[in-house]
Structure formats: structure tokens, C-alpha cells
Design a protein around this motif. Structure first.
Motif, short mmCIF file in Angstrom:
data_model
loop_
_atom_site.label_atom_id
_atom_site.label_comp_id
_atom_site.label_asym_id
_atom_site.label_seq_id
_atom_site.Cartn_x
_atom_site.Cartn_y
_atom_site.Cartn_z
N ILE A 1 2.67 1.67 -3.36
CA ILE A 1 1.73 2.09 -4.40
C ILE A 1 1.33 3.54 -4.17
CG2 ILE A 1 -0.63 1.76 -5.24
CD1 ILE A 1 -0.18 -1.25 -4.88
N GLY A 2 1.12 3.91 -2.92
CA GLY A 2 0.77 5.30 -2.61
C GLY A 2 1.83 6.26 -3.11
N LEU B 1 3.96 1.81 -11.06
CA LEU B 1 2.65 1.77 -10.41
C LEU B 1 1.87 0.53 -10.83
CD1 LEU B 1 0.53 3.22 -8.68
CD2 LEU B 1 -0.24 4.37 -10.74
N PHE C 1 3.65 9.55 -9.83
CA PHE C 1 3.14 9.38 -11.19
C PHE C 1 2.20 10.54 -11.56
CE2 PHE C 1 -0.67 7.67 -13.41
CZ PHE C 1 -0.13 7.57 -14.68
N GLY C 2 1.27 10.84 -10.67
CA GLY C 2 0.32 11.92 -10.94
C GLY C 2 1.02 13.24 -11.19
N SER D 1 9.72 2.66 -4.40
CA SER D 1 8.62 1.82 -4.90
C SER D 1 9.12 0.65 -5.72
CB SER D 1 7.66 2.66 -5.73
OG SER D 1 7.08 3.67 -4.94
N ALA E 1 4.19 5.68 -5.36
CA ALA E 1 4.30 5.63 -6.82
C ALA E 1 3.17 6.43 -7.47
CB ALA E 1 4.26 4.18 -7.30
N PHE E 2 1.98 6.31 -6.89
CA PHE E 2 0.83 7.02 -7.46
C PHE E 2 1.00 8.53 -7.34
CE2 PHE E 2 -3.62 8.45 -7.56
CZ PHE E 2 -4.00 7.85 -8.76
N PHE E 3 1.46 8.95 -6.19
CA PHE E 3 1.70 10.38 -5.96
C PHE E 3 2.71 10.92 -6.99
CE2 PHE E 3 4.89 13.23 -4.06
CZ PHE E 3 4.12 14.36 -3.83
N TYR F 1 0.84 -1.20 0.00
CA TYR F 1 0.00 0.00 0.00
C TYR F 1 0.87 1.25 0.00
CZ TYR F 1 -4.14 -2.79 1.07
OH TYR F 1 -5.17 -3.69 1.01
N SER G 1 4.50 5.30 -14.31
CA SER G 1 3.26 4.57 -14.56
C SER G 1 3.53 3.07 -14.59
CB SER G 1 2.62 5.03 -15.88
OG SER G 1 3.38 4.56 -16.97
N VAL H 1 0.66 -2.74 -8.58
CA VAL H 1 -0.74 -3.13 -8.45
C VAL H 1 -0.89 -4.61 -8.81
CG1 VAL H 1 -3.06 -2.76 -9.37
CG2 VAL H 1 -1.64 -0.82 -8.82
#
Lengths: 58, 804
Positions: free
Chosen positions: B183-184, B286, B190-191, B231, B186-188, B180, B283, B290
């Protein structure tokens, strides 16, 4: 245009705050149990007598 | 408080607390029927503490209180060493302990356990994790002991299951937590990288000279750092581990692509040659994470890693110099005199000294009828005493007892090699060298004309072929399959089991408890009527025999008194005889008892009775085979070699022969025999699947390539294995095998799709002029195609095999 520097810095800072909040929520175990809280919220306090010696958790 | 009124309740009413039928003579209190005083006490206790809501949430939510526990059962909780292991946190004033409570089953349970502080104020907080059936209790140690906490829970009908192995389970949650977090992060990143790359996507080249452009690049670089170093760390770790073993796995081309992306992008950014591929890097990481998370399906209440230690008690009561003491199991030594109470397990081979022993060996053999033992007899470890307390002397160490010595075998010592997706690794063995060759070839081609272009082409090939989609097809297909199976009572340990299942050529079944039902042994008497006295004779005679059929008949005649037998004689393969009250009783085979009856049902074993040289008739003992066994065996026979290894004798040989070839039926197999049998099969290069149930199959399950346990109650303990199948889904084993094979075909199909994407990518890349935008578009599209293809197709095929 140079105001964009500040705006981007500010947006990154806010996003970072959300990331930190997420990290905190994971670390505090909120994703460990995704079922029990949904049941817990439906319990009524029986009301008549306040629980004796309600202590804060450590 | 209302007056306590005890009246006789009507039959057919059910207990207000636990819902069991109230027999005559039950209690009525507060106008409500209770089956026993235990249930009534709980009701009263809850009433006094304003917890009646317990009964409003669900009807009859309690657990029967009829089985009164022996208070000495928890003596060992006074032993500070044992308590220390159970408590997770202790600062001298406040302690925290987590208990596994199997009886938690509804919202009332949550309500009561979380409001337990109203009954016992020394408990400051309790929190239930319903899915894991766990309660975490915080209590003040100066006011209450751990033992008192446990006893309170038992009193309320929530007896925690205490063993040391379960306490180590907490680790699994930490690993999902880590995903988690990764991923959090990586998502941050990535965005935000996407956001900062927007000008590039829109082709706003007018900005390229602007300081803003530089700023975006540097910000992207900074944001890519946590992706790469935090990540994506596990991909690097796994790739290096594979390289060190001189093998190629799927993570190697991925890591290669990631490194190429990062270096190329850094160069681009710092020398202002372009925007770089940081968005693709983020991306990709990420999506890969997932995929990993999706692959890691865990079942909260199931454990696939148990050995005998999870079955055994934490400590035992020992009598030394007339004083009863509690010592940890590890300190138990040969010669100690132990006391085993009702429902307790016998921890080591011992000799019975005192008391009436009725031993339930269901853990070991799957046979649930308790066996009586006499003083001086040897009792094997793993049995459970039923009835009053018994005293026994330890003969062997815990780890060298008859049952537990199985775990001394090498199978249990060798840590299983890191499970990995074999098909994917095989793929990588071809994929990685080819990609590197293409990259070098492209570089070499452009090198004489344009060094810069050569570098671009080289890195672009590595980047665009980064097999993200390829690597995602396995976790998403198998992750989906494992979930679909899980909904249908087939619980696999991990996704790699599916791959191993497709290679199986030989399937070995255990008999008792696996292809037969544990419960409902069918015993019927046919022949001349027997008088009550004659039944007593038969029971008394069969009592002395350890033959399984004798035991079954003895259990069938349950409750009859036993009288003394003289001149007892057991003739192997024939039967038993003896003199009781001057009557000559013979029990055994047709010839032995002088029978003439033809038995019409070949599935049953028969036991013939002869009293005073007069043939009486026979008992028909039927083993209940599981529903659908015939169809399953006939279906599997076409594709697999089938064997049955039975711990029992061969009296059902005739029936089983109809199912499989006679030379594939082996009887009288000890646990260690089963293990060696599988070892030999494997030495002959067979991929073996073992299907068993009890601890006696533990060695075979461990040794086999895939070990599957059939379980009547999945909440029960089961030995270490690769999968657990709900006994009601027994006949679905064939669908499981077919579905696994289909799953691997789906993966191969998605490999083809992703390779096509790679070909398109390579076409752009080798030209040395690929724009980062191509990568940023092509890679996510290919990944999304693969994810949706594999999930959808595996779902559709699941429906085809009736896994809806």
C-alpha cells in the motif's frame, strides 16, 4: 520552464526518501504493536539507583 | 529494608500484590497485607530492585502466588533440542526468545516485564507486545539459561505458555506487513502520477508539444511499473490460479482491466497520443489493496487453527532405569514410564502405576470436575493431573491415543480449499464474458471505419468496466460486519465465514459445555435427612461408578472419606448397589431404589437412594442450561433444522424434547460419531453448522461447513474452528445468522450500484473517444460511493440487530 525538470526530480527524490522511511518503519516492526508504546511512554524512571549494567540491545 | 513483621491480618483485607482475599493467618510485611509468602516474596524482590512503581501504576496488579509450581516442571528446558525450538535467534552469546504470557493484563505487567533486566542483569532487553500478550526477551546465554529466564518469569507470576505450535504463529504479522509495504508503494506512485497528470486534468493543451509533456509521460510510465509488478502482483497470481483451474473469479476482470490500462497507456505515452490511464491504474490498485487489508481482520490472541498439539506438552519426563529424564514428546514410545506432575497433561493413553490420580478431562469433554483413578486403571490422553505427581506406563502412541486418533481422519489431512468469496465469483462468471463481448463488439463496430478508434473503444471498455467498485463491496461490507461482531464477543476467522453462514440449513449443537454451562452443576437432595455416615456410604458407592450422574453426586459430596465397598454391582440403566459396613446401599432410578416420590421438575435428572431396603429420598441433578437457550432454539427452529449431539447419556432427553424433535436428539455420541453424522448430512447436500466447545467436538467442527466454538474464556485454547463466540453471547447466534444474511443483501445492493456506474462508463467507452479523464474521475467516484454505502449500511443494520 526547464527548471521544472530539476524541481520535479527533486520532489520525486524527496518523496522517495519518505517512501524509504516508511518501508524501514514497517520492516522494523513499528506497525506490529500499536498499543504497548502508548503505555510505555508513561513509565517514570524510578531514579534512585541507575539500573545496573544497562546494555544496548543488539 | 524494614524489619519483617509477621502478624495475623484481619479477615476481609485483600492482598497488596494480587488482590485476593487474605485468609486468617496471612502475612503482613511493610504494613501491607499479603495472602501468601509467594506474593510477599515478589513484593520484596521488586522492592530490592527499585521496581515499586509496579504497585503505583495499578492497584493489586499481581497474580496469586499460591499455586506453587513444581520446579521439575521445567526440567525439559534443559533438553537442548527443545530449547533450540523455543529460541528464535542465537549467536552463541546472545539469544532471543518470545514467550506467550496469558497473565499479562495491565500496564503494571508491561512495566515489570520490561524492567526485568533490573532483577536479572543477564537479560539485556525485554519487550512486551500487550495485545498479543507476548514478551520478547534478549539474554546472554553464557550467563543465564533459558530455563532460568522462564523460572524468573514464573517467580514473578508471569508464567509463559510454552508449546511449539504457537511459535509458528509469527507468520500472520508478516502478511499484514506485506500489505503495508504494498500500500505504501502504491500510494507513493499514485500521488506522484496524479501530480504529473495535473496538466492533463487542467486541459493545458498548449504543453502538448513541449518536451515537458513527453517527460511527464515517461515519468508516469516509470512510476506505474512498481504498482503493476509489485503492489498489484497478488491480483495477477490469483487470476492466473483461477484460470488454471478453469474458473472465473473477480480478479480476472480486474487483471484484464489493469493489463488493458497499462498497454494502452504505454502505447499512448510512447507514441505521444495522449496521457494514458496510469493514474487510474494506481488509484485502483491502491483502493483494492486497502480493501484486502480491511478484509483481513485478525484477532491477536485468538487462534482458529489449533489441533491437539497446542494442548500437549513439548516434552515429558520419563523414568528409565530409575533415572528421570526429559525427552521430546515425539520420541515418546509405547512402554515408556512417564511422570506427570500437577497441572500437566497426559500425552498418550497410559496405565496408572503409582500415585493418586485426579484427572481433569475438561479439555476433552468440557466436564471440569476431576475424576479419581486407581492404580492399574487406564487413563486417556488429554486429561490433566491435579495433585501430586503420578507415574504411568504408555499404552499407545501419542497420535494413536483415544482422543488424538480423531486427527488421523481425512478431514484434518485435506487442506481446506482456498476460501474465496463465492458470490463475487459467481458474479464474475457472468460479468467477465459480457464485458469481453461488449469490448469486442465495440471494436468490430468501429473497425471498418477507423482502426484507431476501434482499438480505443476496445481498450476503453475493458478499462472502464474494471470492476474495482464491484470488488470492493465485499471486503468493505464483510470487513465492517466482522469488526462489529468482534466488538460483541463473536469472533469470526475471516470474512468468508459470513458468506458460508448464509447458506446454512442445519445447525447441530453439542450438549455439555455448549448449551449447558460448564460450571455450577446444581445438585440438591430432597427427602429424609441423611446422617454423616450415610453420606459416606453414598460417596463410597458412587466413587466406583463411571456413570456421569454418580460422578456428579460424588463430586457434590466432595471431601468425604471413602470406605471399602463389597459386592459392588452396576446394573445398566438402573443403578448401582453394594455392601458397606454391613449396610446394603442402592443408588439409582426410582424403580430401582423403590421410590414413590413424584419428581416435579422435569429438567433435572434424579438419583434415588435406598439404604437397607428403606427408601430415603433423591438427589436432583440439574444441568444448567445457558441463559436464553429456549428463545434461541425456538427462534432458530423456524428457519433451520436443529440437532443435538450429546456425548452424554439420554437422561435429559425429556427436557430437550421440548426444545427440538426427539429424532433430532442423539445421545452417547463419540467424537468420531459426531464427525460421521455431519459427513452423512453433507452427503445428503445439507450445509451444516456445528456449534461445540471441547476437543471432543474437534472432528465435527472441522468437518462441518461452519464450525463455531462456544468459549467461556476466549483466552483459553479452543479447537480449530471458523469462529469463536464468547459464552455470554450465546443467545446472539440468531442475530449472527440474520446479520450475515443482511450483509449479503447489502453486497448485492452495492453490486447494483456499481453496475450502474459501469453502464455509464460503457456509454462513453464504446464511442471510442473516451478521454482518460472520464476514467480518472468515474472510477474513484464509484469506488468511494461503494465504500461509503457498504460501510454505512452495514453499520446501520448492525444497530438494528443490536450490535451497536
Amino acid at each position: 520552464m526547464s527548471v521544472l525538470f530539476i524541481l520535479i526530480a527533486a520532489s520525486l527524490a524527496i518523496a522517495l526518501l519518505f517512501l524509504l522511511a516508511f518501508i524501514w518503519s514497517v520492516k522494523s516492526g513499528q506497525y506490529e504493536d500499536d498499543y504497548t508504546p502508548s503505555v510505555r511512554i508513561l513509565f517514570d524512571e524510578t531514579g534512585k539507583s541507575k539500573p545496573v549494567n544497562k546494555t544496548k540491545s543488539i | 529494608m524494614p524489619d519483617t513483621i509477621y502478624t495475623i491480618v484481619n479477615a476481609h483485607s485483600t492482598c497488596y500484590h494480587c488482590g485476593e482475599n487474605c485468609e486468617e493467618g496471612s502475612l503482613v510485611f511493610d504494613d501491607k497485607p499479603f495472602c501468601c509468602s509467594g506474593c510477599k516474596t515478589v513484593y520484596e524482590l521488586l522492592g530490592e530492585n527499585n521496581l515499586n512503581c509496579y504497585y503505583d501504576l495499578n492497584e493489586r496488579p499481581g497474580t496469586s502466588q499460591k499455586n506453587n509450581y513444581d520446579s521439575a516442571k521445567f526440567n525439559w528446558l534443559d533438553d537442548t533440542e527443545s530449547v533450540k525450538k523455543l529460541i528464535q535467534f542465537n549467536d552463541g552469546k546472545v539469544a532471543v526468545a518470545t514467550f506467550f504470557v496469558p497473565t499479562v493484563h495491565c500496564s503494571s505487567c508491561i512495566y515489570l516485564l520490561e524492567n526485568i533486566y533490573k532483577i536479572q542483569p543477564a537479560i539485556s532487553k525485554s519487550q512486551v507486545n500487550f495485545l498479543r500478550k507476548e514478551v520478547r526477551i534478549t539474554f546472554r546465554t553464557d550467563e543465564i539459561s533459558l530455563r532460568k529466564v522462564v523460572e524468573l518469569m514464573v517467580k514473578l507470576g508471569y508464567e509463559p505458555q510454552l508449546n511449539l505450535v504457537d511459535l509458528e504463529k509469527a507468520k500472520t504479522t508478516i502478511s499484514t506487513q506485506k500489505y503495508y509495504l504494498k500500500i505504501g508503494v502504491a500510494f507513493f506512485c499514485f500521488g506522484n502520477i496524479m501530480l504529473l497528470s495535473f496538466p492533463e486534468y487542467l486541459g493545458l493543451n498548449s504543453l502538448s508539444e513541449h518536451p515537458m509533456h513527453k517527460f511527464f509521460g515517461y515519468a508516469n510510465f516509470l512510476l506505474a511499473l512498481p504498482v503493476l509488478f509489485y503492489s498489484a502482483r497478488e491480483f495477477f497470481v490469483s487470476a492466473f490460479a483461477a484460470l488454471r483451474q478453469r474458473s472465473l473469479n473477480m480478479d480476472i476482470p480486474i487483471v484484464l482491466g489493469m493489463i488493458a490500462m497499462f498497454i494502452r497507456s504505454s502505447v499512448d505515452i510512447f507514441f505521444q497520443q495522449g496521457a494514458g490511464y496510469m493514474d487510474t491504474l494506481a488509484s485502483l490498485t491502491l483502493l483494492m489493496l486497502v480493501g484486502r487489508l480491511f478484509q483481513n481482520k485478525t484477532y491477536a490472541t485468538l487462534s482458529f487453527e489449533r489441533d491437539y498439539k497446542s494442548y500437549f506438552p513439548v516434552s515429558v519426563s520419563v523414568r528409565q532405569n530409575g533415572i528421570e529424564q526429559t525427552i521430546p514428546l515425539s520420541k515418546l514410545a509405547v512402554g515408556n514410564k512417564i511422570i506427570v506432575r500437577n497441572q500437566e497433561l497426559i500425552p498418550a493413553d497410559a496405565i496408572l502405576l503409582k500415585g493418586q490420580a485426579m484427572i481433569d478431562y475438561s479439555f476433552v469433554t468440557g466436564e471440569s470436575n476431576p475424576v479419581p483413578k486407581e492404580i492399574g486403571e487406564k487413563v486417556y490422553a488429554g486429561g490433566r493431573q491435579i495433585g501430586s505427581a503420578i507415574e504411568m506406563e504408555i499404552m499407545k502412541d501419542v497420535s494413536h491415543s483415544y482422543l488424538t486418533q480423531l486427527w488421523n481422519d481425512d478431514v484434518f489431512k485435506n487442506k481446506e480449499e482456498a476460501s474465496s468469496a463465492e458470490l463475487a465469483n459467481k458474479m464474475s462468471r457472468y460479468f467477465t464474458p459480457i464485458v469481453i463481448l461488449i469490448a469486442i463488439a465495440a471494436g468490430v463496430y468501429w473497425f471498418p471505419t477507423d482502426i484507431h478508434r476501434a482499438m480505443n473503444a476496445f481498450t476503453a471498455v475493458l478499462i472502464i468496466t474494471c470492476p474495482c467498485a464491484l470488488a470492493l463491496s465485499t471486503p468493505f461490507t464483510l470487513g465492517n460486519v466482522i469488526r462489529i461482531l468482534g466488538r460483541h464477543g463473536i469472533y469470526l476467522k475471516n470474512t468468508f465465514v459470513i458468506e458460508k453462514l448464509t447458506k446454512i440449513k442445519t445447525i447441530i449443537f453439542d450438549k455439555t459445555g455448549t448449551i449447558t454451562n460448564k460450571r455450577d452443576l446444581n445438585v440438591n437432595y430432597k427427602g429424609a435427612a441423611l446422617s454423616d455416615m450415610e453420606l459416606v456410604y453414598i460417596a463410597s458407592l458412587t466413587y466406583h461408578s463411571s456413570h456421569p450422574l454418580s460422578k456428579k453426586i460424588f463430586n457434590y459430596l466432595n471431601g468425604i472419606k471413602i470406605i471399602q465397598t463389597k459386592d459392588f454391582l452396576e446394573i445398566h440403566g438402573k443403578g448401582i448397589e453394594g455392601w458397606i459396613d454391613d449396610h446394603h446401599i442402592k443408588v439409582g432410578s426410582v424403580d430401582f431404589a423403590g421410590g414413590t416420590d413424584m419428581v416435579d421438575d422435569s429438567t433435572a435428572s434424579t438419583v434415588h437412594i435406598n439404604i437397607d431396603e428403606l427408601y430415603k429420598g433423591y438427589y436432583e441433578v440439574k444441568n444448567e442450561y445457558r441463559a436464553g437457550l429456549n428463545e434461541l432454539m425456538n427462534g432458530l427452529k423456524k428457519d433451520y433444522e436443529l440437532y443435538i449431539l450429546s456425548g452424554d447419556n439420554d437422561n435429559e432427553k425429556q427436557y430437550l424434547q421440548e426444545l427440538i424433535a426427539p429424532d433430532h436428539l442423539l445421545f452417547n455420541q463419540q467424537p468420531i460419531d459426531k464427525l460421521t453424522f455431519i459427513k452423512e448430512m453433507q452427503n445428503a447436500h445439507h450445509q451444516v453448522m456445528m456449534i461445540g466447545d471441547g476437543l471432543n467436538d474437534a472432528g465435527a467442527l472441522m468437518q462441518s461447513d461452519v464450525g463455531i466454538v462456544i468459549s467461556d474464556d476466549t483466552n483459553n485454547f479452543s479447537p480449530a474452528c471458523d469462529g469463536i463466540i464468547d459464552a455470554r453471547k450465546f443467545e446472539r447466534i440468531q442475530s449472527l445468522m440474520q446479520y450475515s444474511k443482511t450483509a449479503m443483501r447489502i453486497i448485492k445492493a452495492s453490486y447494483t450500484i456499481s453496475l450502474l456506474y459501469n453502464l455509464i462508463g460503457i456509454y462513453f467507452a464504446v464511442q471510442g473517444t473516451m478521454s482518460p479523464l472520464v476514467a480518472a474521475v468515474l472510477m474513484p467516484i464509484s469506488s468511494v460511493t461503494i465504500i461509503s454505502f457498504s460501510s454505512l449500511v452495514s453499520y446501520l443494520f448492525g444497530r438494528r440487530y443490536d450490535f451497536q
